[in-house]
Design a protein around this motif. Structure first.
Motif, PDB file in Angstrom:
ATOM      1  N   CYS A 263       1.379   5.230 -13.345  1.00 54.68           N
ATOM      2  CA  CYS A 263       1.553   5.676 -11.962  1.00 54.68           C
ATOM      3  C   CYS A 263       1.615   4.392 -11.137  1.00 54.68           C
ATOM      4  N   PHE A 264       2.811   4.073 -10.654  1.00 49.50           N
ATOM      5  CA  PHE A 264       3.087   2.759 -10.081  1.00 49.50           C
ATOM      6  C   PHE A 264       2.951   2.681  -8.565  1.00 49.50           C
ATOM      7  N   GLY A 265       2.337   3.662  -7.951  1.00 46.49           N
ATOM      8  CA  GLY A 265       2.225   3.649  -6.497  1.00 46.49           C
ATOM      9  C   GLY A 265       3.529   4.076  -5.855  1.00 46.49           C
ATOM     10  N   GLY A 266       3.661   3.800  -4.573  1.00 50.37           N
ATOM     11  CA  GLY A 266       4.868   4.238  -3.891  1.00 50.37           C
ATOM     12  C   GLY A 266       5.023   3.599  -2.528  1.00 50.37           C
ATOM     13  N   GLU A 267       6.018   4.080  -1.818  1.00 48.66           N
ATOM     14  CA  GLU A 267       6.303   3.585  -0.472  1.00 48.66           C
ATOM     15  C   GLU A 267       6.846   4.723   0.383  1.00 48.66           C
ATOM     16  N   PHE A 268       6.586   4.645   1.655  1.00 42.09           N
ATOM     17  CA  PHE A 268       7.295   5.441   2.653  1.00 42.09           C
ATOM     18  C   PHE A 268       8.202   4.456   3.379  1.00 42.09           C
ATOM     19  N   LEU A 269       9.465   4.494   3.089  1.00 36.24           N
ATOM     20  CA  LEU A 269      10.433   3.587   3.708  1.00 36.24           C
ATOM     21  C   LEU A 269      11.159   4.351   4.816  1.00 36.24           C
ATOM     22  N   MET A 270      10.570   4.359   5.988  1.00 35.05           N
ATOM     23  CA  MET A 270      11.070   5.178   7.092  1.00 35.05           C
ATOM     24  C   MET A 270      12.514   4.861   7.456  1.00 35.05           C
ATOM     25  N   ASP A 271      12.912   3.603   7.357  1.00 39.63           N
ATOM     26  CA  ASP A 271      14.276   3.232   7.726  1.00 39.63           C
ATOM     27  C   ASP A 271      15.316   3.753   6.740  1.00 39.63           C
ATOM     28  N   LYS A 272      14.877   4.209   5.565  1.00 41.26           N
ATOM     29  CA  LYS A 272      15.801   4.753   4.573  1.00 41.26           C
ATOM     30  C   LYS A 272      15.780   6.278   4.522  1.00 41.26           C
ATOM     31  N   MET A 273      14.928   6.876   5.342  1.00 42.89           N
ATOM     32  CA  MET A 273      14.815   8.336   5.369  1.00 42.89           C
ATOM     33  C   MET A 273      15.633   8.909   6.518  1.00 42.89           C
ATOM     34  N   ASN A 274      16.077  10.148   6.322  1.00 44.43           N
ATOM     35  CA  ASN A 274      16.743  10.827   7.429  1.00 44.43           C
ATOM     36  C   ASN A 274      15.673  11.434   8.352  1.00 44.43           C
ATOM     37  N   PHE A 275      16.123  11.989   9.455  1.00 44.89           N
ATOM     38  CA  PHE A 275      15.204  12.530  10.463  1.00 44.89           C
ATOM     39  C   PHE A 275      14.252  13.575   9.870  1.00 44.89           C
ATOM     40  N   LEU A 276      14.796  14.494   9.091  1.00 42.90           N
ATOM     41  CA  LEU A 276      13.978  15.552   8.503  1.00 42.90           C
ATOM     42  C   LEU A 276      12.931  14.979   7.550  1.00 42.90           C
ATOM     43  N   GLN A 277      13.325  14.035   6.712  1.00 41.99           N
ATOM     44  CA  GLN A 277      12.376  13.422   5.784  1.00 41.99           C
ATOM     45  C   GLN A 277      11.242  12.722   6.540  1.00 41.99           C
ATOM     46  N   ARG A 278      11.606  11.978   7.597  1.00 44.54           N
ATOM     47  CA  ARG A 278      10.575  11.294   8.409  1.00 44.54           C
ATOM     48  C   ARG A 278       9.620  12.302   9.046  1.00 44.54           C
ATOM     49  N   ALA A 279      10.174  13.407   9.555  1.00 47.15           N
ATOM     50  CA  ALA A 279       9.347  14.432  10.188  1.00 47.15           C
ATOM     51  C   ALA A 279       8.387  15.062   9.182  1.00 47.15           C
ATOM     52  N   ILE A 280       8.854  15.337   7.995  1.00 42.96           N
ATOM     53  CA  ILE A 280       8.007  15.929   6.955  1.00 42.96           C
ATOM     54  C   ILE A 280       6.889  14.962   6.567  1.00 42.96           C
ATOM     55  N   ILE A 281       7.235  13.701   6.350  1.00 47.54           N
ATOM     56  CA  ILE A 281       6.231  12.695   5.975  1.00 47.54           C
ATOM     57  C   ILE A 281       5.174  12.577   7.071  1.00 47.54           C
ATOM     58  N   LYS A 282       5.626  12.546   8.320  1.00 49.77           N
ATOM     59  CA  LYS A 282       4.675  12.416   9.429  1.00 49.77           C
ATOM     60  C   LYS A 282       3.749  13.625   9.491  1.00 49.77           C
ATOM     61  N   LYS A 283       4.308  14.809   9.307  1.00 44.86           N
ATOM     62  CA  LYS A 283       3.504  16.034   9.379  1.00 44.86           C
ATOM     63  C   LYS A 283       2.502  16.106   8.222  1.00 44.86           C
ATOM     64  N   ILE A 284       2.948  15.794   7.019  1.00 47.95           N
ATOM     65  CA  ILE A 284       2.091  15.932   5.835  1.00 47.95           C
ATOM     66  C   ILE A 284       1.068  14.807   5.727  1.00 47.95           C
TER      67      ILE A 284
ATOM     68  N   GLY B 196       0.749  12.045   8.088  1.00 46.40           N
ATOM     69  CA  GLY B 196       0.349  11.379   9.324  1.00 46.40           C
ATOM     70  C   GLY B 196       0.940   9.986   9.476  1.00 46.40           C
ATOM     71  N   VAL B 197       1.778   9.589   8.533  1.00 53.62           N
ATOM     72  CA  VAL B 197       2.382   8.249   8.549  1.00 53.62           C
ATOM     73  C   VAL B 197       3.683   8.299   9.345  1.00 53.62           C
ATOM     74  N   ASP B 198       3.858   7.333  10.251  1.00 54.23           N
ATOM     75  CA  ASP B 198       5.089   7.293  11.030  1.00 54.23           C
ATOM     76  C   ASP B 198       5.759   5.917  10.992  1.00 54.23           C
ATOM     77  N   LYS B 199       5.314   5.062  10.072  1.00 58.53           N
ATOM     78  CA  LYS B 199       5.939   3.753   9.906  1.00 58.53           C
ATOM     79  C   LYS B 199       5.996   3.427   8.414  1.00 58.53           C
ATOM     80  N   THR B 200       6.789   2.444   8.072  1.00 57.49           N
ATOM     81  CA  THR B 200       6.942   2.051   6.677  1.00 57.49           C
ATOM     82  C   THR B 200       5.602   1.599   6.100  1.00 57.49           C
ATOM     83  N   VAL B 201       5.306   2.094   4.914  1.00 58.93           N
ATOM     84  CA  VAL B 201       4.075   1.758   4.202  1.00 58.93           C
ATOM     85  C   VAL B 201       4.425   1.477   2.752  1.00 58.93           C
ATOM     86  N   SER B 202       3.887   0.388   2.209  1.00 65.52           N
ATOM     87  CA  SER B 202       4.110   0.068   0.801  1.00 65.52           C
ATOM     88  C   SER B 202       2.774   0.020   0.075  1.00 65.52           C
TER      89      SER B 202
END
Length: 161
Positions: free
Chosen positions: A114-135, A137-143
Motif C-alpha cells: 500500500c504505497f500511499g496516495g495523493e489528491f492532485l487537485m489541479d488534475k481533477m475535474n470540478f466534480l472530483q474536487r467537490a467529492i474529495i472536499k466533501k468526503i 475535507g481536503v481542498d488543496k493538493t496533498v501528497s
C-alpha cells in the motif's frame, strides 16, 4: 531477472510510485506499462509480474481487473507482487487492498504493498474536487506517498527472486 510492472494511473500518482519502485529494482531488467496507454506484453516471458493501480471509491481500475483475469493462469506460475495507491492508512489501506484483489492472487503474491496516495487537485475535474472536499475535507493538493512502503516492497521482490 525480467520484471514486468503493469499499472493503471488516473491522475499520475501510481506512475510516480512505479517510477520509484523501478529505481529500487534498477539492477534488474524492468519494464513498466501503463495499461491505460498501451497494451502490456503477455507475461509468459518474465520472471516477476508486479500489478497495481489506484483506488477510487473503493475500486481499482477495470483494466487492471481485466488483465488479472485474462492472465491469471500464467500469473500463478510466476512470482507476483500486488500493490495499490490510496489515501487511506494502516488497516483502512489494508482493507482497500484486500477488497480489490482476488484471494487466489493475494495468497500467491510474494509482496503486497500500500504505497500511499495523493489528491492532485489541479488534475481533477470540478466534480472530483467537490467529492474529495466533501468526503475528506481536503481542498488543496496533498501528497502522502509512502516511500518506505515502496522500498520494503522492492526489497521483498529482490529477496524472493
Amino acid at each position: 531477472m525480467k520484471i514486468l510492472i503493469v499499472y493503471a494511473t488516473t491522475h499520475g500518482t501510481t506512475a510516480k510510485a512505479v517510477d520509484l519502485l523501478s529505481r529500487q529494482l534498477e539492477n534488474h531488467e524492468v519494464r513498466s506499462v501503463n495499461i491505460k496507454k498501451e497494451t502490456p506484453p503477455a507475461p509468459e516471458n518474465v520472471e516477476v509480474i508486479i500489478v497495481g493501480g489506484s483506488i477510487h471509491a473503493g475500486r481499482i481500475q477495470g483494466k487492471i481487473k481485466k488483465y488479472l483475469a485474462q492472465y491469471q493462469s500464467v500469473i500463478l506460475q510466476k512470482k507476483l507482487g500486488l500493490f495499490i495507491c490510496c489515501m487511506e492508512k494502516d488497516h483502512k489501506a489494508r482493507d482497500e487492498f484486500e477488497a480489490v484483489y482476488p484471494e487466489t492472487l493475494k495468497k500467491h503474491a510474494i509482496a503486497h504493498g500500500c504505497f500511499g496516495g495523493e489528491f492532485l487537485m489541479d488534475k481533477m475535474n470540478f466534480l472530483q474536487r467537490a467529492i474529495i472536499k466533501k468526503i475528506s475535507g481536503v481542498d488543496k493538493t496533498v501528497s502522502q506517498i509512502d516511500f518506505e512502503a515502496i522500498q520494503n516492497f522492492a526489497e521483498r521482490i529482490k529477496k524472493e527472486s
